[in-house]
Structure formats: C-alpha cells, structure tokens
Scaffold this active site. Structure first.
Site, PDB file in Angstrom:
ATOM      1  N   GLY A  20       0.800  -1.217   0.000  1.00 45.67           N
ATOM      2  CA  GLY A  20       0.000   0.000   0.000  1.00 45.67           C
ATOM      3  C   GLY A  20       0.835   1.271   0.000  1.00 45.67           C
ATOM      4  O   GLY A  20       0.609   2.197  -0.786  1.00 45.67           O
ATOM      5  N   PRO A  22       3.852   3.904  -0.378  1.00 43.41           N
ATOM      6  CA  PRO A  22       5.058   4.180  -1.172  1.00 43.41           C
ATOM      7  C   PRO A  22       6.336   4.143  -0.315  1.00 43.41           C
ATOM      8  O   PRO A  22       7.402   3.755  -0.791  1.00 43.41           O
ATOM      9  CB  PRO A  22       4.835   5.586  -1.732  1.00 43.41           C
ATOM     10  CG  PRO A  22       3.383   5.867  -1.563  1.00 43.41           C
ATOM     11  CD  PRO A  22       2.862   4.985  -0.464  1.00 43.41           C
ATOM     12  N   GLY A  23       6.213   4.513   0.955  1.00 38.33           N
ATOM     13  CA  GLY A  23       7.365   4.456   1.868  1.00 38.33           C
ATOM     14  C   GLY A  23       7.847   3.019   2.062  1.00 38.33           C
ATOM     15  O   GLY A  23       9.029   2.770   2.296  1.00 38.33           O
ATOM     16  N   ARG A  24       6.912   2.074   1.966  1.00 36.81           N
ATOM     17  CA  ARG A  24       7.313   0.661   2.108  1.00 36.81           C
ATOM     18  C   ARG A  24       8.112   0.188   0.896  1.00 36.81           C
ATOM     19  O   ARG A  24       8.943  -0.713   1.014  1.00 36.81           O
ATOM     20  CB  ARG A  24       6.078  -0.226   2.328  1.00 36.81           C
ATOM     21  CG  ARG A  24       6.430  -1.600   2.908  1.00 36.81           C
ATOM     22  CD  ARG A  24       5.203  -2.408   3.268  1.00 36.81           C
ATOM     23  NE  ARG A  24       4.329  -1.638   4.121  1.00 36.81           N
ATOM     24  CZ  ARG A  24       2.990  -1.705   4.084  1.00 36.81           C
ATOM     25  NH1 ARG A  24       2.392  -2.544   3.276  1.00 36.81           N
ATOM     26  NH2 ARG A  24       2.263  -0.954   4.883  1.00 36.81           N
ATOM     27  N   ARG A  42       1.163   9.914  -8.489  1.00 31.63           N
ATOM     28  CA  ARG A  42       0.142   9.757  -7.451  1.00 31.63           C
ATOM     29  C   ARG A  42       0.700   8.879  -6.326  1.00 31.63           C
ATOM     30  O   ARG A  42       1.806   9.098  -5.879  1.00 31.63           O
ATOM     31  CB  ARG A  42      -1.139   9.141  -8.043  1.00 31.63           C
ATOM     32  CG  ARG A  42      -1.798  10.017  -9.115  1.00 31.63           C
ATOM     33  CD  ARG A  42      -2.949   9.263  -9.727  1.00 31.63           C
ATOM     34  NE  ARG A  42      -3.598  10.037 -10.760  1.00 31.63           N
ATOM     35  CZ  ARG A  42      -4.714  10.740 -10.584  1.00 31.63           C
ATOM     36  NH1 ARG A  42      -5.305  10.746  -9.412  1.00 31.63           N
ATOM     37  NH2 ARG A  42      -5.242  11.418 -11.579  1.00 31.63           N
ATOM     38  N   ARG A  85       1.337  -9.479  -2.518  1.00 33.01           N
ATOM     39  CA  ARG A  85       1.066  -8.251  -1.742  1.00 33.01           C
ATOM     40  C   ARG A  85       1.689  -8.395  -0.353  1.00 33.01           C
ATOM     41  O   ARG A  85       1.436  -9.384   0.348  1.00 33.01           O
ATOM     42  CB  ARG A  85      -0.446  -8.025  -1.643  1.00 33.01           C
ATOM     43  CG  ARG A  85      -0.822  -6.963  -0.654  1.00 33.01           C
ATOM     44  CD  ARG A  85      -2.219  -6.408  -0.840  1.00 33.01           C
ATOM     45  NE  ARG A  85      -2.809  -5.990   0.405  1.00 33.01           N
ATOM     46  CZ  ARG A  85      -2.395  -4.955   1.143  1.00 33.01           C
ATOM     47  NH1 ARG A  85      -1.366  -4.230   0.760  1.00 33.01           N
ATOM     48  NH2 ARG A  85      -2.997  -4.655   2.278  1.00 33.01           N
ATOM     49  N   MET A 179      -7.533  -4.253   3.080  1.00 31.28           N
ATOM     50  CA  MET A 179      -8.402  -3.543   2.129  1.00 31.28           C
ATOM     51  C   MET A 179      -8.156  -3.797   0.638  1.00 31.28           C
ATOM     52  O   MET A 179      -8.808  -3.162  -0.183  1.00 31.28           O
ATOM     53  CB  MET A 179      -8.313  -2.031   2.404  1.00 31.28           C
ATOM     54  CG  MET A 179      -8.787  -1.660   3.797  1.00 31.28           C
ATOM     55  SD  MET A 179      -8.576   0.091   4.192  1.00 31.28           S
ATOM     56  CE  MET A 179      -9.757   0.826   3.081  1.00 31.28           C
ATOM     57  N   GLU A 180      -7.230  -4.678   0.260  1.00 34.75           N
ATOM     58  CA  GLU A 180      -6.952  -4.832  -1.181  1.00 34.75           C
ATOM     59  C   GLU A 180      -6.771  -6.264  -1.687  1.00 34.75           C
ATOM     60  O   GLU A 180      -6.758  -6.494  -2.903  1.00 34.75           O
ATOM     61  CB  GLU A 180      -5.694  -4.031  -1.586  1.00 34.75           C
ATOM     62  CG  GLU A 180      -5.759  -2.542  -1.345  1.00 34.75           C
ATOM     63  CD  GLU A 180      -5.370  -2.118   0.071  1.00 34.75           C
ATOM     64  OE1 GLU A 180      -4.853  -2.983   0.823  1.00 34.75           O
ATOM     65  OE2 GLU A 180      -5.599  -0.960   0.449  1.00 34.75           O
ATOM     66  N   ASP A 202      -1.197  -5.448  12.805  1.00 34.06           N
ATOM     67  CA  ASP A 202      -0.933  -4.172  13.490  1.00 34.06           C
ATOM     68  C   ASP A 202      -1.942  -3.855  14.590  1.00 34.06           C
ATOM     69  O   ASP A 202      -2.034  -2.708  15.023  1.00 34.06           O
ATOM     70  CB  ASP A 202      -0.852  -3.025  12.474  1.00 34.06           C
ATOM     71  CG  ASP A 202      -2.139  -2.843  11.684  1.00 34.06           C
ATOM     72  OD1 ASP A 202      -3.160  -3.440  12.052  1.00 34.06           O
ATOM     73  OD2 ASP A 202      -2.119  -2.087  10.696  1.00 34.06           O
TER      74      ASP A 202
HETATM   75  O1  LIG Z   1      -0.320  -1.484   4.803  1.00 37.45           O
HETATM   76  P1  LIG Z   1      -1.118  -1.577   3.541  1.00 37.45           P
HETATM   77  O2  LIG Z   1      -0.463  -2.384   2.488  1.00 37.45           O
HETATM   78  O3  LIG Z   1      -1.520  -0.220   2.983  1.00 37.45           O
HETATM   79  O4  LIG Z   1      -2.470  -2.330   3.972  1.00 37.45           O
HETATM   80  C1  LIG Z   1      -3.418  -1.900   4.911  1.00 37.45           C
HETATM   81  O5  LIG Z   1      -3.207  -0.611   5.478  1.00 37.45           O
HETATM   82  C2  LIG Z   1      -4.103   0.355   4.913  1.00 37.45           C
HETATM   83  C3  LIG Z   1      -4.978   0.908   5.997  1.00 37.45           C
HETATM   84  O6  LIG Z   1      -4.229   1.661   6.869  1.00 37.45           O
HETATM   85  C4  LIG Z   1      -4.898  -0.368   3.851  1.00 37.45           C
HETATM   86  O7  LIG Z   1      -4.297  -0.164   2.601  1.00 37.45           O
HETATM   87  C5  LIG Z   1      -4.815  -1.792   4.331  1.00 37.45           C
HETATM   88  O8  LIG Z   1      -5.042  -2.785   3.354  1.00 37.45           O
HETATM   89  O1  LIG Z   2      -7.472  -2.363   6.881  1.00 41.18           O
HETATM   90  C1  LIG Z   2      -6.803  -2.514   7.921  1.00 41.18           C
HETATM   91  C2  LIG Z   2      -5.406  -2.572   7.891  1.00 41.18           C
HETATM   92  C3  LIG Z   2      -4.716  -2.736   9.055  1.00 41.18           C
HETATM   93  N1  LIG Z   2      -5.394  -2.860  10.224  1.00 41.18           N
HETATM   94  C4  LIG Z   2      -6.734  -2.802  10.249  1.00 41.18           C
HETATM   95  O2  LIG Z   2      -7.332  -2.911  11.327  1.00 41.18           O
HETATM   96  N2  LIG Z   2      -7.413  -2.634   9.109  1.00 41.18           N
END
Ligand SMILES: O=P(O)(O)O[C@H]1O[C@H](CO)[C@@H](O)[C@H]1O
Ligand SMILES: O=c1cc[nH]c(=O)[nH]1
Length: 237
Positions: A20, A22-24, A42, A85, A179-180, A202
């Site tokens: 997700g 860009p810093g990663r 973007r 991913r 989310m992806e 997390d």
């Molecule tokens: O850490 P990334 O890869 O962005 O993944 C998770 O973190 C973001 C939410 O903070 C969402 O994109 C979710 O899928």
């Molecule tokens: O979509 C997310 C990503 C990380 N942690 C969450 O709780 N939800």
C-alpha cells in the site's frame, strides 16, 4: 503506456511485489540489488531491482480497492505473471497478536469494487504454488509460528452508521482484515496471473476501534520487514 502508473510495459518485470505505502517500497528496496526508480505518479511508486539474481518490480498501490485495482490492472497489462502483496492487517482472531504474520489463502470480497468486474459468486483465491512458497519461506525465516487461511478485504476503513463486517467474519474464522487482497486475487485470476499475500498484524480489529489504530510501532515494523523478506524469497524460489 501504462497511464496511471506513468511508465511503460517493458519496465514491469514478471515478478512483482505490491504494497500500500510508497514508503514501504523504499524499505523493501533496501533488500534488493541494482535498484532503479522507474516512476512515481500519485500513490504509485515503481522500482526495479534484483533479488536472488532475479528481476523484481516493487510497486505501491495506495489505500483501498479502487486505486489498487488500477495498479493491479496496469502491472498485469505490463506483463506481471506473479504478484505478492506485502501488507498490514488487523487481527480477527484473539490468538493472532500485534507483530504476528498472516498468509492469505483466499479473501472475502467485501471490497466494494470487484462486484463491478464479475459476479460475487466468483472466488477471490490466492495461487496455491505462490502461497506454498510463502509458507515455506516463512517457516525458514520467521521465529514465530505463522498462520495461513482466509482473510477479509473491506472497502471502508472508518465505520460510520454501519459497522465494518469484521466481527461477523471473525466468527466465520477469518484471520485478519485489510483492504486490497480480494481485488488482487480476483483481477489476477481473471488474467491467469498468480497472486498471493502476506500481512503484518498491526492490532486487534474485532470490535474495531479506529481511534486506537496505530501501525507505527517497532513490532509492526519488524513484522513488515520479515514479511518483505519472506515475499522476496517466495517469489524467487
Ligand atoms: O499497509 P497496507 O499495504 O496499505 O495495507 C493496509 O493498510 C491500509 C490501511 O491503513 C490499507 O491499505 C490496508 O489494506
Ligand atoms: O485495513 C486494515 C489494515 C490494518 N489494520 C486494520 O485494522 N485494518
């Protein structure tokens, strides 16, 4: 031309790591040789390099289904054949704690986007071989036990009048929420491309409390670092 990544298909290698943030991409680039920045438009940062002597592309896709779908469609147009991913996710199982790692075998399609591409009956499944590679690389690298199973992909991060469906799918045995992933798995399957995912946990996302969400902690960083190395090993096995 890949208009939204703002690069050309010849710059996309067969093996691609997506994330997700860009810093990663910059953090992952520390583990890669011969790094070249290809494009940064973007939320999409694209770099190329080598890992275990093999050409790798790393791309960020931002937060959420719609922007990520653009990235996945364009990297596949560019020729990506294997995609992993490397993400963060909230735990939906009280036995899975901050700093743990989860590997996705499939994702629940609550992303709000993929039903506009194909009926919801179509499954969002990870590629079996790539997933097996992730599990095997994880067993070699991580010092903790790693869980694999079904995860939940949701379209919304912050709940409003409606709650997120986290608790419902937690009861059904989903391990984590992000989310992806379902977007990646559906788009990859529709194009015959192999995809899988690995996630640094997390926080606990059962009874999700957005106010206490804080992924910026050392144990999460350590899990992201380990997930990145596991993904690079798995995609070059
Ligand atoms: O850490 P990334 O890869 O962005 O993944 C998770 O973190 C973001 C939410 O903070 C969402 O994109 C979710 O899928
Ligand atoms: O979509 C997310 C990503 C990380 N942690 C969450 O709780 N939800």
């Amino acid at each position: 031309m890949l208009p939204i990544l703002k690069t050309t298909p010849d710059k996309i290698n067969d093996k691609v790591i997506v994330c997700g943030d860009p810093g990663r991409v910059d953090k992952i680039s520390k583990f890669i040789d011969d790094v070249e920045e290809v494009a940064y438009n973007r939320e999409y940062k694209v770099i190329n390099g080598k890992y275990n002597g093999q050409a790798i592309t790393v791309v960020s896709h931002g937060v959420g289904a719609a922007g990520a779908a653009v990235c996945f469609e364009e990297i596949i147009k560019g020729g990506a054949k294997e995609i992993i991913r490397v993400g963060t996710a909230g735990s939906l199982d009280l036995k899975i704690k901050d700093g743990d790692i989860v590997i996705s075998e499939a994702a629940i399609r609550e992303d709000g986007l993929t039903e506009q591409l194909i009926k919801k009956e179509y499954p969002a499944v990870a590629d079996m071989d790539l997933t097996r590679n992730l599990i095997s690389a994880a067993n070699d690298i991580a010092d903790k036990q790693i869980q694999s199973g079904i995860i939940l992909t949701v379209g919304a991060f912050y709940p409003e009048i409606e709650a997120l469906p986290n608790n419902y799918y937690s009861e059904a045995g989903a391990l984590a929420v992000e989310m992806e992933a379902s977007v990646l798995f559906v788009i990859a399957s529709l194009h015959g491309v192999a995809a899988s995912g690995i996630f640094a946990i997390d926080g606990i996302a059962i009874d999700f409390d957005a106010d206490s969400y804080n992924p910026h902690r050392d144990k999460v960083d350590e899990a992201i670092k380990n997930s990145s190395i596991i993904a690079l090993e798995a995609i070059t096995l």
